[in-house]
Design a protein around this motif. Structure first.
Motif, PDB file in Angstrom:
ATOM      1  N   LEU A   1      33.148  72.922 -10.994  1.00 28.52           N
ATOM      2  CA  LEU A   1      33.989  72.933 -12.190  1.00 28.52           C
ATOM      3  C   LEU A   1      35.108  71.905 -12.103  1.00 28.52           C
ATOM      4  O   LEU A   1      35.615  71.447 -13.132  1.00 28.52           O
ATOM      5  N   GLU A   2      35.479  71.524 -10.901  1.00 29.74           N
ATOM      6  CA  GLU A   2      36.501  70.487 -10.750  1.00 29.74           C
ATOM      7  C   GLU A   2      35.990  69.147 -11.269  1.00 29.74           C
ATOM      8  O   GLU A   2      36.780  68.284 -11.654  1.00 29.74           O
TER       9      GLU A   2
ATOM     10  N   LEU B   1      28.962  85.144 -15.610  1.00 29.09           N
ATOM     11  CA  LEU B   1      28.907  83.721 -15.255  1.00 29.09           C
ATOM     12  C   LEU B   1      28.346  82.906 -16.407  1.00 29.09           C
ATOM     13  O   LEU B   1      28.877  81.830 -16.726  1.00 29.09           O
TER      14      LEU B   1
ATOM     15  N   ARG C   1      31.050  82.549 -18.972  1.00 28.00           N
ATOM     16  CA  ARG C   1      32.097  81.626 -18.519  1.00 28.00           C
ATOM     17  C   ARG C   1      31.666  80.179 -18.679  1.00 28.00           C
ATOM     18  O   ARG C   1      32.447  79.331 -19.137  1.00 28.00           O
TER      19      ARG C   1
ATOM     20  N   ALA D   1      28.930  72.117 -13.242  1.00 21.69           N
ATOM     21  CA  ALA D   1      28.965  73.522 -12.825  1.00 21.69           C
ATOM     22  C   ALA D   1      27.655  74.224 -13.173  1.00 21.69           C
ATOM     23  O   ALA D   1      27.144  75.032 -12.382  1.00 21.69           O
TER      24      ALA D   1
ATOM     25  N   GLN E   1      28.662  81.495  -6.969  1.00 22.78           N
ATOM     26  CA  GLN E   1      30.046  81.449  -7.442  1.00 22.78           C
ATOM     27  C   GLN E   1      30.829  80.337  -6.751  1.00 22.78           C
ATOM     28  O   GLN E   1      31.611  79.621  -7.383  1.00 22.78           O
ATOM     29  N   ALA E   2      30.637  80.197  -5.434  1.00 21.74           N
ATOM     30  CA  ALA E   2      31.348  79.146  -4.707  1.00 21.74           C
ATOM     31  C   ALA E   2      30.930  77.762  -5.185  1.00 21.74           C
ATOM     32  O   ALA E   2      31.774  76.858  -5.339  1.00 21.74           O
TER      33      ALA E   2
ATOM     34  N   GLU F   1      32.515  77.109  -8.632  1.00 24.89           N
ATOM     35  CA  GLU F   1      33.955  76.835  -8.537  1.00 24.89           C
ATOM     36  C   GLU F   1      34.204  75.397  -8.105  1.00 24.89           C
ATOM     37  O   GLU F   1      35.069  74.706  -8.660  1.00 24.89           O
ATOM     38  N   ARG F   2      33.464  74.934  -7.103  1.00 26.97           N
ATOM     39  CA  ARG F   2      33.658  73.546  -6.643  1.00 26.97           C
ATOM     40  C   ARG F   2      33.246  72.555  -7.729  1.00 26.97           C
ATOM     41  O   ARG F   2      33.931  71.548  -7.961  1.00 26.97           O
TER      42      ARG F   2
END
Length: 212
Positions: A78-79, A138, A141, A85, A71-72, A75-76
């Motif tokens: 996806l930027e 996930l 998403r 991702a 997950q971490a 999240e990073r």
């Protein structure tokens, strides 16, 4: 009997992982874990209740470690964009193997059903089922981030990238993933995502062929 301390429980879970990886699922018993730690048989039974409780908690700890890393990473990444991702999610087994080598071998090479048997406490079984739903969420998403879709076929493409390709390229190698292996995985994931996913199934097919 006093409640075992947190670090005692971690020691017991470490021993369960080690026994399973080195000796196979049948080697994980309350007595064997007691012998491998400074905890008594009674303390281990008090903490976990049964063999199923012990190995179930060990599985949950390893799974939480893996999913937290994944997950971490997502999240990073996806930027930078949804493709990055998905690549990050697929690369998590390699990161996991570096950070938690024993948990990685335990979680990714020992079959869960072989470990758990039939004496898993209800709360442990419920948590295991919930973790499966976290992974599916996930996939959904990432499919929505990429294509604005959450139908079964789009999710299946993500699952192939995040589970199928790492299993084939990294896990079956039976050795620590190296830079070349991880680059091959990234290249494969990006190649799959460069293709449009198949069109959604017709509504009357969804009941028998997957989620929509």
């Amino acid at each position: 009997m006093p409640r075992p301390r947190v670090h005692d429980l971690d020691e017991a879970l470490d021993a369960a992982e080690r026994l399973a990886v080195e000796g196979g699922p049948s080697s994980v018993t309350l007595r064997a874990v007691a012998a491998a730690t400074e905890m008594s048989n009674g303390a281990i039974y008090h903490a976990f209740g049964s063999r199923g409780g012990l190995v179930g908690r060990a599985w949950l700890r390893a799974a939480h470690r893996f999913l937290d890393l994944q997950q971490a990473s997502v999240e990073r990444a996806l930027e930078r964009g949804p493709v990055d991702a998905v690549v990050a999610a697929a690369d998590t087994p390699a990161v996991f193997a570096e950070k938690f080598p024993q948990s990685s071998r335990f979680l990714l090479t020992v079959r869960r059903d072989e470990l758990l048997g039939s004496d898993v406490p209800e709360d442990v079984a419920a948590e295991l089922s919930r973790l499966d739903s976290v992974l599916v969420a996930l996939f959904i998403r990432l499919a929505r981030a990429l294509w604005g879709r959450k139908d079964g076929r789009a999710v299946e493409v993500i699952e192939a990238c995040v589970v199928g390709l790492p299993t084939g390229l990294l896990l079956q190698a039976r050795r620590k993933p190296d830079a070349a292996m991880r680059l091959r995985l990234e290249t494969a994931v990006r190649a799959v995502l460069a293709l449009d996913p198949p069109p959604p199934r017709k509504r009357h097919d969804t009941d028998t062929k997957g989620p929509s």
